[in-house]
Write a protein that holds these residues in place. Structure first.
Motif, short mmCIF file in Angstrom:
data_model
loop_
_atom_site.label_atom_id
_atom_site.label_comp_id
_atom_site.label_asym_id
_atom_site.label_seq_id
_atom_site.Cartn_x
_atom_site.Cartn_y
_atom_site.Cartn_z
N GLY A 135 42.40 72.76 82.52
CA GLY A 135 43.19 73.33 83.60
C GLY A 135 42.44 73.16 84.91
O GLY A 135 41.47 73.87 85.18
N THR A 181 41.77 73.15 88.89
CA THR A 181 42.11 73.81 90.15
C THR A 181 41.18 73.30 91.23
O THR A 181 40.07 72.83 90.94
CB THR A 181 41.99 75.34 90.03
OG1 THR A 181 40.69 75.67 89.47
CG2 THR A 181 43.08 75.90 89.12
N GLY A 200 53.55 80.25 85.49
CA GLY A 200 52.18 80.72 85.49
C GLY A 200 51.26 79.65 84.95
O GLY A 200 51.64 78.88 84.05
N ALA A 201 50.03 79.58 85.47
CA ALA A 201 49.12 78.51 85.04
C ALA A 201 48.74 78.67 83.58
O ALA A 201 48.66 77.69 82.83
CB ALA A 201 47.88 78.52 85.92
N GLY A 202 48.47 79.91 83.15
CA GLY A 202 48.10 80.12 81.75
C GLY A 202 49.22 79.74 80.81
O GLY A 202 49.01 79.04 79.80
N ARG A 203 50.43 80.18 81.13
CA ARG A 203 51.59 79.85 80.32
C ARG A 203 51.81 78.34 80.30
O ARG A 203 52.07 77.74 79.25
CB ARG A 203 52.84 80.55 80.85
CG ARG A 203 54.11 80.26 80.05
CD ARG A 203 55.30 80.99 80.64
NE ARG A 203 56.50 80.77 79.85
CZ ARG A 203 57.29 79.70 79.96
NH1 ARG A 203 57.00 78.77 80.85
NH2 ARG A 203 58.37 79.58 79.20
N VAL A 250 39.03 76.06 80.76
CA VAL A 250 39.23 76.59 82.11
C VAL A 250 37.90 77.07 82.66
O VAL A 250 36.94 77.29 81.91
CB VAL A 250 40.26 77.74 82.13
CG1 VAL A 250 41.64 77.24 81.79
CG2 VAL A 250 39.85 78.87 81.20
N SER A 290 43.34 85.23 86.29
CA SER A 290 44.60 85.48 85.59
C SER A 290 44.92 84.39 84.56
O SER A 290 45.46 84.68 83.49
CB SER A 290 45.75 85.60 86.59
OG SER A 290 45.87 84.40 87.36
N THR A 291 44.56 83.14 84.86
CA THR A 291 44.84 82.05 83.92
C THR A 291 44.06 82.22 82.63
O THR A 291 44.62 82.17 81.53
CB THR A 291 44.50 80.69 84.56
OG1 THR A 291 45.29 80.51 85.73
CG2 THR A 291 44.76 79.55 83.58
N HIS A 350 45.25 85.25 80.60
CA HIS A 350 46.50 84.98 79.87
C HIS A 350 46.20 84.19 78.60
O HIS A 350 46.69 84.53 77.51
CB HIS A 350 47.46 84.21 80.76
CG HIS A 350 48.74 83.81 80.07
ND1 HIS A 350 49.90 84.54 80.17
CD2 HIS A 350 49.03 82.75 79.25
CE1 HIS A 350 50.84 83.96 79.44
NE2 HIS A 350 50.34 82.86 78.89
N SER A 385 47.09 82.26 73.90
CA SER A 385 47.08 80.81 73.74
C SER A 385 47.33 80.39 72.29
O SER A 385 46.81 81.00 71.35
CB SER A 385 45.73 80.24 74.19
OG SER A 385 45.64 78.86 73.89
#
Length: 264
Positions: free
Chosen positions: A9, A11, A76-79, A95, A110-111, A114, A119
């Motif tokens: 992920g 960023t 959402g990034a995690g989702r 991450v 938050s990512t 989540h 996951s």
């Protein structure tokens, strides 16, 4: 073994760059595929373009590391990372730490939060300031005598054998339980690793008045990875980090991987 297909992920910050470095380091060791993903919100053309720009930036940072790059739309990034991991059949989501945390420790944004509670695939989090140091030096499994950890012993032992690195089983004596029982349980886990793979695992009991203090008493090698099993409360084939594992994660100076329940 995890690492056959890693999704990072990415960023546009220090945590994203550290996750990228960790994901690339894992695939160099496992020989697995690497996918770099940038998640953007729906109905945002400008953010989609920005995500593509971030991926181009990641490609430059990776230089000659074989990789695929994907911008993915999600609320959402995690989702989004969880959904994308399922679609491309990635087995590990990597991450970074959130900004503002202590250097050398893991701070959850938050990512990561989540992913660590929902996951479908294993989740690895890099500590703030992480930099690869070459090949993995050791796998350490945080052990508590319960079915999820017993299952993880065999899986992590197989990974250590395949990677050609030592395996350490570590448990924590927080001065609230019977120390003899803790050591007996750990001895049984060492035996389980041997019976499963023939690997001679190191065993260590870290003592302290709390998890953070116990983590400080243990030795952590450059290139080491800490692995935790999912909580017994996890849904099948989902990550759900328990209270003890969460405390270990926050106190860890090395990358931490949390396995989903029923990991295979």
């Amino acid at each position: 073994m995890i690492g056959e297909h890693v999704i990072v992920g990415y960023t546009h910050d220090a945590g994203g760059r550290e996750a990228l470095a960790l994901g690339a380091a894992i695939t160099r060791v496992t020989g697995g595929e690497l996918t770099v993903a940038s998640i953007y919100p729906p109905g945002s053309p400008g953010e989609s373009v920005q995500a593509q720009a971030y991926l181009a930036e990641a490609g430059v940072a990776l230089e000659n590391v074989p990789s695929e790059f994907m911008a993915f739309e999600s609320r959402g990034a995690g989702r989004g990372l969880g959904v994308l991991a399922g679609r491309i059949r990635a087995d590990l989501i990597v991450v970074g730490s959130a900004g503002g945390g202590q250097h050398g420790r893991i701070a959850l944004g938050s990512t990561a939060a989540h992913l660590l509670h929902l996951s479908p695939e294993a989740v690895m989090v890099a500590p703030s300031g992480y930099a690869p140091v070459g090949r993995s030096s050791r796998l350490t499994l945080a052990y508590v005598h319960r079915p999820q950890c017993d299952e993880a012993v065999g899986r992590v032992a197989q990974a250590a054998l395949r990677l050609g690195v030592p395996l350490r089983l570590i448990t924590f004596d927080l001065r609230t339980d019977d120390p003899e029982r803790i050591r007996d349980d750990l001895a049984l886990a060492v035996r389980l690793a041997w019976e499963t793979t023939g690997i001679e695992a190191e065993a260590e009991v870290a003592e302290g008045h709390d998890v953070a203090a116990a983590m400080e008493t243990a030795t952590w090698l450059p290139g080491e990875l800490l692995v935790c099993a999912a909580s017994e409360d996890a849904q099948p084939h989902r990550v759900f980090i328990g209270e003890l594992a969460m405390k270990m994660l926050r106190a860890s100076s090395v990358p931490v991987t949390v396995l989903p329940r029923g990991f295979s």
